[in-house]
Design an enzyme around this catalytic site. Structure first.
Site, PDB file in Angstrom:
ATOM      1  N   ASP A   1       6.527  -6.387  -2.295  1.00 59.62           N
ATOM      2  CA  ASP A   1       5.348  -7.138  -2.709  1.00 59.62           C
ATOM      3  C   ASP A   1       5.300  -7.128  -4.234  1.00 59.62           C
ATOM      4  O   ASP A   1       5.582  -6.097  -4.852  1.00 59.62           O
ATOM      5  CB  ASP A   1       4.099  -6.488  -2.124  1.00 59.62           C
ATOM      6  CG  ASP A   1       2.842  -7.304  -2.395  1.00 59.62           C
ATOM      7  OD1 ASP A   1       2.343  -7.277  -3.548  1.00 59.62           O
ATOM      8  OD2 ASP A   1       2.339  -7.939  -1.466  1.00 59.62           O
TER       9      ASP A   1
ATOM     10  N   GLU B   1       5.197  -3.003  12.644  1.00 57.20           N
ATOM     11  CA  GLU B   1       4.054  -2.099  12.606  1.00 57.20           C
ATOM     12  C   GLU B   1       2.904  -2.863  11.969  1.00 57.20           C
ATOM     13  O   GLU B   1       2.969  -3.212  10.786  1.00 57.20           O
ATOM     14  CB  GLU B   1       4.335  -0.820  11.823  1.00 57.20           C
ATOM     15  CG  GLU B   1       3.159   0.139  11.915  1.00 57.20           C
ATOM     16  CD  GLU B   1       3.372   1.440  11.180  1.00 57.20           C
ATOM     17  OE1 GLU B   1       2.722   1.636  10.138  1.00 57.20           O
ATOM     18  OE2 GLU B   1       4.202   2.240  11.641  1.00 57.20           O
TER      19      GLU B   1
ATOM     20  N   ASN C   1       0.798  -1.233   0.000  1.00 57.45           N
ATOM     21  CA  ASN C   1       0.000   0.000   0.000  1.00 57.45           C
ATOM     22  C   ASN C   1       0.828   1.278   0.000  1.00 57.45           C
ATOM     23  O   ASN C   1       0.412   2.288  -0.560  1.00 57.45           O
ATOM     24  CB  ASN C   1      -0.966  -0.002   1.191  1.00 57.45           C
ATOM     25  CG  ASN C   1      -0.258  -0.065   2.527  1.00 57.45           C
ATOM     26  OD1 ASN C   1       0.739  -0.757   2.685  1.00 57.45           O
ATOM     27  ND2 ASN C   1      -0.781   0.638   3.501  1.00 57.45           N
TER      28      ASN C   1
ATOM     29  N   GLY D   1       2.647  -4.826   8.161  1.00 56.26           N
ATOM     30  CA  GLY D   1       1.589  -5.643   7.579  1.00 56.26           C
ATOM     31  C   GLY D   1       0.495  -5.911   8.591  1.00 56.26           C
ATOM     32  O   GLY D   1       0.368  -5.209   9.605  1.00 56.26           O
ATOM     33  N   SER D   2      -0.277  -6.944   8.355  1.00 52.73           N
ATOM     34  CA  SER D   2      -1.400  -7.259   9.229  1.00 52.73           C
ATOM     35  C   SER D   2      -0.910  -7.837  10.555  1.00 52.73           C
ATOM     36  O   SER D   2       0.203  -8.359  10.657  1.00 52.73           O
ATOM     37  CB  SER D   2      -2.331  -8.267   8.545  1.00 52.73           C
ATOM     38  OG  SER D   2      -1.702  -9.540   8.454  1.00 52.73           O
TER      39      SER D   2
ATOM     40  N   GLU E   1     -10.153  -4.391  11.161  1.00 54.37           N
ATOM     41  CA  GLU E   1      -9.672  -3.342  10.262  1.00 54.37           C
ATOM     42  C   GLU E   1     -10.246  -3.573   8.867  1.00 54.37           C
ATOM     43  O   GLU E   1     -10.047  -4.629   8.274  1.00 54.37           O
ATOM     44  CB  GLU E   1      -8.139  -3.367  10.217  1.00 54.37           C
ATOM     45  CG  GLU E   1      -7.529  -2.255   9.403  1.00 54.37           C
ATOM     46  CD  GLU E   1      -6.006  -2.268   9.461  1.00 54.37           C
ATOM     47  OE1 GLU E   1      -5.405  -1.190   9.308  1.00 54.37           O
ATOM     48  OE2 GLU E   1      -5.419  -3.354   9.659  1.00 54.37           O
TER      49      GLU E   1
END
Length: 537
Positions: free
Chosen positions: A198, A268, A173, A246-247, A400
């Site tokens: 990615d 994070e 992102n 990431g998640s 989220e």
């Protein structure tokens, strides 16, 4: 109630209808991927059009040992250079980034689908960080002297050394901010970097590698590996520190493997970020801030606000202003600044947003604005959406969404607002809006989040590059930005020396111990009491 959003898409004239990256343009970038012969490839899809972008080589775990060997060899030479020389590379990168911004903004938009203004925010963030670390690194990495046990007779110095090879696992992102932005402090500290891109946004990071080389970074100091979770996990076996964004679910798996290998990590992770609108606000200012905070990069932002709690005294007026401003946002898919909001990155993200909204509505929530896909604008475009009455059983209440969706709820007091904001295992960022600076500071201190913005959005937070950023709880640990972000990639060494031992002028621990086991404890007891009386630290 759905509203019509302005859109800027005209298939007859939109250049993206036929926009294609030419093979000759991307071939030099693709050659930079760490990948052996016979590699597999992955073809990302442009969010604006659904068309293929380029077949990107994928790194296999077997490709990593040689890359790490070359990185370590480069690191040893790089770490031996003065900090000023390393910092000069960051300053040149800063200048080149601004000079070549049109090229990388195009890449960012083509790969992520975000509006150009949101792409520029990434570029501005990295330029800001490059300048900060270039100008501050020498002081932040300098040896420091601390008081030793025997006062002036003891020399105690703390040195900082680079860890060696740092792995940076970057999500799709924000490839520029979270890729190049995290690599820069590691590099100026004297490390080499293995940067995992990615496949969706690999071209942007390969462009960054080329930029750093043009800025004077020696070969092999920054290498780009491309792949999914498997290569990210394999990277841990070849680095001395790793940063992961990431998640929460993926981050926990990553951290568990790092723990097995004894590799320190900075994480994070996810955020279900809250905002509180107090009773004393300027409603229009707060609504404008909320729009910026909720819908940047179509909500695909770790710091995006997804929950808004509004004091009941201003609730109706605030919601009205928020809905009006949200409905006026311009949707578009072009390589220019006309659109306020771009596209989601692809079908999986679109499906998640649709599912969260439909699930919330199915459990009784109300759509105040938005709530619709817009295939007439782009294949993965979703309207910015404001929900009300989202119940706790709905997925959007705690999970989220990572899309342009926010839920608004009334509260009766500051205390109720703080309790609601803290009712989450996630604690990344939060926001408070109030006319009173003292009230804002007091409320911020009660919120369980790694960073709290008062009367502004994540732009203020990320722009304050000297301040550390990171999460608490399930949102991760460790920090990026500031001196903490630089120090994450170093290790400390303490060197203590006793003066005068060989000249007879010293009175150190050796001499004190020679007084005998019955005497030296009394001497040190008196010394400790004296230092206490003098308030010596």
């Amino acid at each position: 109630m759905a509203h019509e959003h302005a859109d800027l898409h005209d298939p007859e004239t939109d250049p993206l209808a036929t926009y294609v990256l030419e093979p000759d343009d991307v071939r030099p970038l693709l050659a930079r991927v760490v990948a052996g012969p016979g590699h597999a490839t992955s073809t990302a899809v442009a969010p604006f059009t659904g068309a293929p972008i380029a077949a990107v080589p994928l790194t296999a775990p077997d490709d990593l040992p040689d890359a790490a060997r070359r990185a370590r060899a480069a690191h040893r030479l790089w770490a031996a250079r003065p900090v000023a020389e390393r910092a000069a590379v960051l300053l040149r990168a800063h200048d080149l980034l601004l000079e070549r911004q049109s090229d990388v903004l195009d890449l960012l938009q083509v790969e992520t689908g975000k509006a150009r203004a949101h792409a520029w925010e990434e570029l501005g963030d990295v330029a800001n960080a490059a300048r900060y670390y270039a100008l501050r690194a020498r002081r932040l990495l300098a040896p420091r002297t601390v008081r030793g046990l025997m006062g002036p007779l003891t020399s105690a110095r703390v040195l900082r050394h680079p860890l060696g090879v740092v792995g940076v696992v970057t999500p799709w992102n924000y490839p520029l901010s979270l890729g190049l932005g995290d690599a820069l402090p590691a590099l100026v500290a004297g490390n080499a970097v293995l940067l995992r891109a990615d496949p969706q946004t690999a071209l942007t990071l390969l462009w960054c590698a080329e930029l750093l080389e043009d800025a004077g970074l020696p070969a092999d100091l920054l290498q780009v590996v491309v792949g999914g979770p498997a290569v990210g996990m394999a990277l841990l076996e070849h680095v001395d520190h790793a940063g992961f964004t990431g998640s929460t679910r993926a981050g926990r798996v990553f951290a568990a493997r790092a723990g097995e290998l004894g590799v320190p990590v900075t994480l994070e992770l996810g955020g279900k970020n809250p905002m509180y609108v107090a009773a004393d606000v300027d409603v229009e200012a707060a609504a404008e801030g909320a729009v910026r905070a909720c819908f940047g990069s179509a909500g695909q932002l770790c710091a995006s606000i997804e929950r808004i709690y509004v004091h009941e005294d201003v609730h109706d007026r605030f919601v009205s202003a928020l809905v009006r401003r949200t409905a006026a946002l311009r949707l578009g898919v072009g390589l220019d600044y006309r659109a306020d909001l771009g596209s989601l990155v692809g079908p999986d993200q679109l499906a998640r947003v649709v599912e969260h909204v439909e699930d919330a509505v199915g459990h009784g929530a109300t759509v105040l604005v938005g709530g619709e896909q817009r295939p007439d604008v782009g294949p993965y475009v979703y309207e910015p959406t404001v929900l009300a009455d989202v119940p706790p059983v709905a997925r959007a209440y705690r999970e989220e969404t990572f899309g342009p969706v926010v839920a608004v709820s009334p509260v009766a007091s500051d205390d109720e607002a703080v309790a609601a904001m803290n009712d989450s295992e996630l604690g990344l960022v939060a926001a408070v809006w109030t006319r009173s600076a003292a009230r804002g500071a007091a409320l911020a201190a009660r919120v369980r989040a790694g960073a709290v913005m008062v009367n502004d959005t994540h732009h203020l937070l990320w722009g304050s590059v000297g301040a550390p950023i990171g999460g608490v709880g399930a949102s991760g640990h460790g920090r990026r930005h500031g001196r903490e972000g630089l120090w994450e990639t170093t290790w400390t060494q303490t060197v203590v020396a006793q003066r005068g031992v060989h000249t007879g002028r010293g009175l150190g621990m050796r001499e004190i111990h020679e007084l005998g086991p019955e005497v030296w404890p009394r001497v040190l007891t008196r010394l400790l009491r004296l230092e206490r009386a003098l308030r010596l630290p």
